[in-house]
Every structure is written in C-alpha cells, then in structure tokens.
Design a protein around this motif. Structure first.
Motif, mmCIF file in Angstrom:
data_model
loop_
_atom_site.group_PDB
_atom_site.id
_atom_site.type_symbol
_atom_site.label_atom_id
_atom_site.label_comp_id
_atom_site.label_asym_id
_atom_site.label_seq_id
_atom_site.Cartn_x
_atom_site.Cartn_y
_atom_site.Cartn_z
ATOM 1 N N PRO A 69 47.871 16.925 -90.993
ATOM 2 C CA PRO A 69 46.482 16.008 -91.581
ATOM 3 C C PRO A 69 45.504 15.645 -89.888
ATOM 4 N N HIS A 70 46.332 15.356 -88.607
ATOM 5 C CA HIS A 70 45.600 15.429 -87.768
ATOM 6 C C HIS A 70 44.811 17.192 -87.176
ATOM 7 N N MET A 71 45.410 17.770 -87.520
ATOM 8 C CA MET A 71 44.541 19.145 -87.351
ATOM 9 C C MET A 71 43.403 19.508 -87.751
ATOM 10 N N PHE A 72 43.259 19.453 -89.418
ATOM 11 C CA PHE A 72 42.230 19.109 -89.794
ATOM 12 C C PHE A 72 40.352 18.869 -89.634
ATOM 13 N N PRO A 73 40.696 17.400 -89.100
ATOM 14 C CA PRO A 73 39.199 17.607 -88.443
ATOM 15 C C PRO A 73 38.927 18.253 -86.681
ATOM 16 N N VAL A 74 40.464 18.766 -85.386
ATOM 17 C CA VAL A 74 39.812 19.122 -84.866
ATOM 18 C C VAL A 74 39.438 20.452 -85.115
ATOM 19 N N ASN A 75 40.145 20.843 -86.126
ATOM 20 C CA ASN A 75 39.388 22.387 -86.447
ATOM 21 C C ASN A 75 37.973 22.325 -87.353
ATOM 22 N N THR A 76 37.484 21.054 -88.027
ATOM 23 C CA THR A 76 36.263 20.535 -87.960
ATOM 24 C C THR A 76 35.344 21.027 -87.213
ATOM 25 N N ALA A 77 36.033 19.712 -86.582
ATOM 26 C CA ALA A 77 35.071 19.316 -85.637
ATOM 27 C C ALA A 77 34.703 20.823 -84.048
ATOM 28 N N ILE A 78 35.572 21.720 -83.932
ATOM 29 C CA ILE A 78 35.839 22.769 -84.151
ATOM 30 C C ILE A 78 34.238 23.913 -84.935
ATOM 31 N N THR A 79 34.412 23.957 -86.220
ATOM 32 C CA THR A 79 32.942 24.878 -86.537
ATOM 33 C C THR A 79 32.275 23.653 -86.475
ATOM 34 N N SER A 80 31.608 22.198 -86.188
ATOM 35 C CA SER A 80 31.089 21.785 -86.196
ATOM 36 C C SER A 80 29.981 22.175 -84.836
ATOM 37 N N ILE A 81 30.958 22.289 -83.799
ATOM 38 C CA ILE A 81 30.178 22.113 -82.047
ATOM 39 C C ILE A 81 30.033 24.030 -81.795
ATOM 40 N N ALA A 82 30.656 25.117 -83.057
ATOM 41 C CA ALA A 82 29.878 26.003 -82.791
ATOM 42 C C ALA A 82 28.702 26.169 -83.418
ATOM 43 N N LEU A 83 28.332 25.512 -85.026
ATOM 44 C CA LEU A 83 26.818 25.699 -85.612
ATOM 45 C C LEU A 83 26.456 25.573 -84.903
ATOM 46 N N LEU A 84 26.827 23.872 -84.373
ATOM 47 C CA LEU A 84 25.117 23.267 -83.361
ATOM 48 C C LEU A 84 25.073 24.399 -82.070
ATOM 49 N N ALA A 85 26.315 24.967 -81.781
ATOM 50 C CA ALA A 85 25.809 26.311 -80.817
ATOM 51 C C ALA A 85 25.246 27.082 -81.081
ATOM 52 N N TYR A 86 24.706 27.628 -82.047
ATOM 53 C CA TYR A 86 24.220 28.960 -82.264
ATOM 54 C C TYR A 86 22.809 28.801 -81.914
ATOM 55 N N PRO A 87 21.723 28.406 -82.219
ATOM 56 C CA PRO A 87 20.243 27.542 -81.753
ATOM 57 C C PRO A 87 20.317 28.057 -80.261
ATOM 58 N N ILE A 88 21.164 28.020 -78.999
ATOM 59 C CA ILE A 88 21.312 27.821 -78.007
ATOM 60 C C ILE A 88 21.064 29.106 -77.338
#
Length: 491
Positions: A365-384
C-alpha cells in the motif's frame, strides 16, 4: 522380575511402533504439503501466460488494423474502437465471471471460457462487416474474462502474503506478450493474409483451455479438513433447528391466509411475478456487489477513485506519448521509441518492486503513492525540454511509475481484503479498469480538445496524479496513527 522386564520390553516396542506410525504419517503429510506447494508454481505460470496473451493480443490486433480498414472498408475510428473493445470487455465483465466462478468452480468456468474464446475469435475469419467483426471481438473478450478473474483469485489463495511479489512477476508477461505476439502476427499476416492471421491468433487462445484447468485452489490438510467437517456439522445442526422453527412459525402464521389467496387466481400470478423480479434483482445485486460497496466505504470512496485516476493517467500517457514527441518537433521515427523506453522502465520498475515485496510484502500500500508520485513528476517534467534524450528520460520514469502503480494497487487490495471479500474487490477493480479502457480514446481526445496542446494535457494529468498520491498517503498516515492509538489503549 522377569515378568516386569517382559512388560517393559513390550511397552517399549509399542512406543517404537507408534513413533514409526507418527513418522510415516508426518512423511505422508510432508509429501502432501510439498505436492500442494509445488502446484502453486503451475498456477503462477498460468497467470504469467494469461498476462502474456492479454494485453499482448490487443497489440497483435493493432498490427492488423490497416488490413481490416482496407479489406472490410471501414474507417480507423470504428476499427480502433473494436480492437480496444475486446480488451475492455474482458475487464468489464469480471464481476459476472466472479459470480459464475463461485457458483460453478474456477477450473470449469475458466476452461470452458478459454475454449469459447478461441471459437469466438475464429469467427473473425468469416467476418465481412463491422457488425460481425465486433460480435467476434466482443465474445472473445467476454469468454476470456473468467481467466483474468479466476487466475487472480487462485493466485491469491496459493501465495497469500507473497501475492504482491508473485503478481508483479507474472505481470512481466505483459511486456513479453507485447513483443512476441505482434511479431507472430506480422509473420502470419505476410504468410496467410489477414484472415489467416485471425485463425492463427484464435489457435493461441485455445491454449487458455489448458491454462484454465490449472486453476486448482489449494487443498486443505487432513487436520484442517477434519476441523472444517466438525464446524460444518455444528453449523448444519444449528441451521436445521433454525430452519425447522422458521417453518413452524411460517406455517402457523400463513395457515389462515393460504385459503384466501388460493381462491383468487390473480394473487398466484402476482406472487410468480414478484418472485421472478426478486430473482433478477438478487442476480444483478450479487454481480454488481452492491452490498460490498455499501459495507466497504473505504474501498468505494478511496480505493476505487484513486484506481480510476491512476488508470486515466496510464491511458492518456500511452495514447499521447508518440504524439507528444511529434508535436514538440521530434521526428516520428524517433518518437516511436518513447513508449518502448516506457515499457523498459515498467519492466525495471516491476523487477525492483518484486524484490522489495519479496522482503517486505506489507509495503505494497505504501508503494502505490510512491509510484504515483514518480509518474506525476515525470509527466510534469515533460515540458521542461524538447530534446529527444529528455523525453526518453521522462518516458522511462513515467513507465516505471505507471506500471508499478498498477502492480502495487492490486497487491494493496489483496492485503486489505481476504477470504470471500477479495474476489469481489478484484472483480470491481477489473470492471472499473474496463470502463477506463473503453473510454481511454475518448478521454484522451477530450483532454486534448479541452486544453489545446499536449504539454498542458501532460501537466494536468501529472497534477491529477499528484492529488491522488496526496489523498492515498494521507489515508495511510491516518490509518497507521489510529491503529497505533488503539494498540496503546489496549496496553
């Protein structure tokens, strides 16, 4: 003295005999449990092949899309929807598969469904229109659904706490199927044409009959079986007493009303209609698990919304990854590598997750928000940056997080819900995944038309996933704090 010595030797011989019997029985029990333990690896192999076939079969169908457009004279919109529908129906009908499997048995329903799925896809060989092709794909997904549901339930029963680790291992079959089945489809298309390729793919689906036959639940030991029999006897005695009392009360109460109702023929017809309507309502409520959703409010209002948002992020990223690269100026032949690198990231992410869950299975259960955070940061970093190397870097971590979140969410559901609740929870999760898969193309287009650019679409998807991560992390923190507080009060 001699008689005493004779008695002592006899008693020692008896003890040796009883000890040898106990050792033999323990050896038999050891062989039995060892045989049962070995069978779970057969179940894991069957689960791996199920993941290999789907979604690998959907990627194989995508190879045939140009041929279907040309030979059946259809547009790409309809063909794309039909191909996605097969995979979506497979997930969407998992609650119905769970109902049938609990009623008739997992092995029986899965084997029959596997055989009928091959027959259904064989119907695509004879298709001459969009309607006939759609019916073939619909029933292929429908009859393949019991394997998806039953393999999950039986794997959970065999591996219990290690389910998350083994599930992550078997989900790597999706990456293998995404490579193997499209290659086989290309070779069959070149050798036999579109209809011959459908026939070859239907032959692969017939293997699901043998896979379904391996979904045998774990067998109980002799002690557990005797304990279960004793519990069943007491339960049967109690239920028979209660049943007899209820029958006496109902006969006593309805004795006077029975004659009045029989005189009127319409009341009998009304009872029949009421009974049939009650059966229909009971069937749909059991399939849709209405009681479970009412009872488990955490699952209904937390787990399901977080899962839906995670699946929406997966659908938008997969749909728009190549288009994003083209929109920022990368050549099309280079943008094709973005989803491939994302799949590589998903493979490595699941490998790391498998090792983590092997040592610490309760961290799912604790790894689910960790993986979701990694996905979120990667998607937000695309336009850089618009560099192809930057996009490949972001795609790697987006795939790392997206595929890892899928595995950890399923493992978290398995840890929270056990016994009879887990099959129901898993079927609802699969059903919501099917809805998102069916609407994935529409959702992706809606996001693009709403924001007008792929950069804004990726940033908004990343923001949504960050909110999902925050909500689920808050729940885990509050839940751990409440458990700690309750344990301190007990002390």
């Amino acid at each position: 003295m001699e008689t005493l010595n004779i008695d002592a030797t006899r008693s020692s011989n008896r003890n040796v005999h009883f000890n040898s019997l106990a050792d033999n029985s323990s050896l038999k029990m050891g062989k039995y449990t060892e045989r049962t333990e070995k069978w779970r690896y057969v179940v894991a192999l069957g689960k791996f092949v199920v993941h290999l076939i789907y979604p690998g079969m959907t990627k194989a169908m995508s190879v045939l899309i140009p041929s279907m457009v040309f030979q059946l004279q259809l547009d790409y919109t309809r063909v794309g929807f039909l191909v996605a529908m097969q995979f979506g129906v497979l997930y969407l009908t998992c609650p119905l598969s769970n109902y049938l499997s609990t009623k008739f048995g997992h092995r029986r329903v899965s084997s029959v469904g596997g055989f009928l799925s091959g027959v259904s896809l064989m119907g695509a060989f004879f298709s001459r229109s969009a309607l006939s092709l759609g019916c073939s794909f619909f029933f292929t997904g429908l009859f393949s659904s019991p394997l998806r549901q039953s393999s999950t339930v039986i794997l959970r029963e065999h591996f219990k706490e290690n389910y998350g680790m083994v599930l992550t291992l078997t989900q790597m079959g999706a990456q293998a199927g995404g490579i193997i089945l499209p290659y086989i489809t290309v070779q069959c298309l070149n050798a036999y044409g579109m209809r011959g390729a459908f026939l070859c793919l239907s032959g692969i689906l017939f293997y699901q009959t043998a896979i379904g036959a391996t979904f045998r639940p774990p067998r109980l030991s002799t002690a557990e079986r005797e304990k279960g029999c004793n519990n069943e006897r007491t339960d049967d005695e109690d239920s028979s007493l209660i049943r007899s009392r209820k029958n006496k009360i109902s006969l006593h109460n309805k004795d006077g009303e029975h004659n009045l109702k029989d005189n009127d023929g319409s009341s009998f017809v009304g009872r029949l209609k009421k009974g049939s309507w009650a059966l229909i309502v009971e069937f749909f409520s059991s399939v849709l698990a209405v009681d479970f959703l009412r009872r488990e409010r955490v699952f209904t209002f937390l787990y399901l919304p977080c899962h839906i948002l995670s699946q929406v992020g997966l659908a938008i990223w997969i749909t728009f990854s190549v288009s994003y690269g083209v929109s920022v100026g990368s050549p099309e032949n280079e943008s094709v590598y973005l989803p491939m690198v994302g799949s590589l990231g998903g493979f490595i992410g699941r490998l790391i997750l498998m090792i983590t869950l092997y040592k610490h299975p309760h961290l799912a259960p604790h790894m689910f928000p960790v993986n979701t955070a990694i996905t979120s940061i990667a998607l937000l970093a695309y336009p850089i940056s618009s560099s192809i190397y930057h996009l490949l870097f972001c795609s790697f971590f987006a795939g790392f997080g997206v595929y890892g979140a899928t595995s950890t969410f399923d493992a978290a559901v398995a840890l929270r819900y056990k016994n009879q609740d887990f099959p129901v929870a898993a079927s609802i999760v699969f059903c919501t995944s099917g809805v998102v898969l069916l609407l994935s193309g529409t959702l992706a287009g809606l996001f693009y038309e709403l924001f007008g650019s792929f950069k804004t679409t990726f940033m908004s998807t990343g923001a949504i996933l960050s909110v999902t991560c925050a909500i689920f992390s808050t729940f885990l923190f509050m839940d751990a704090r409440l458990k700690r507080h309750s344990s301190n009060e007990k002390r």
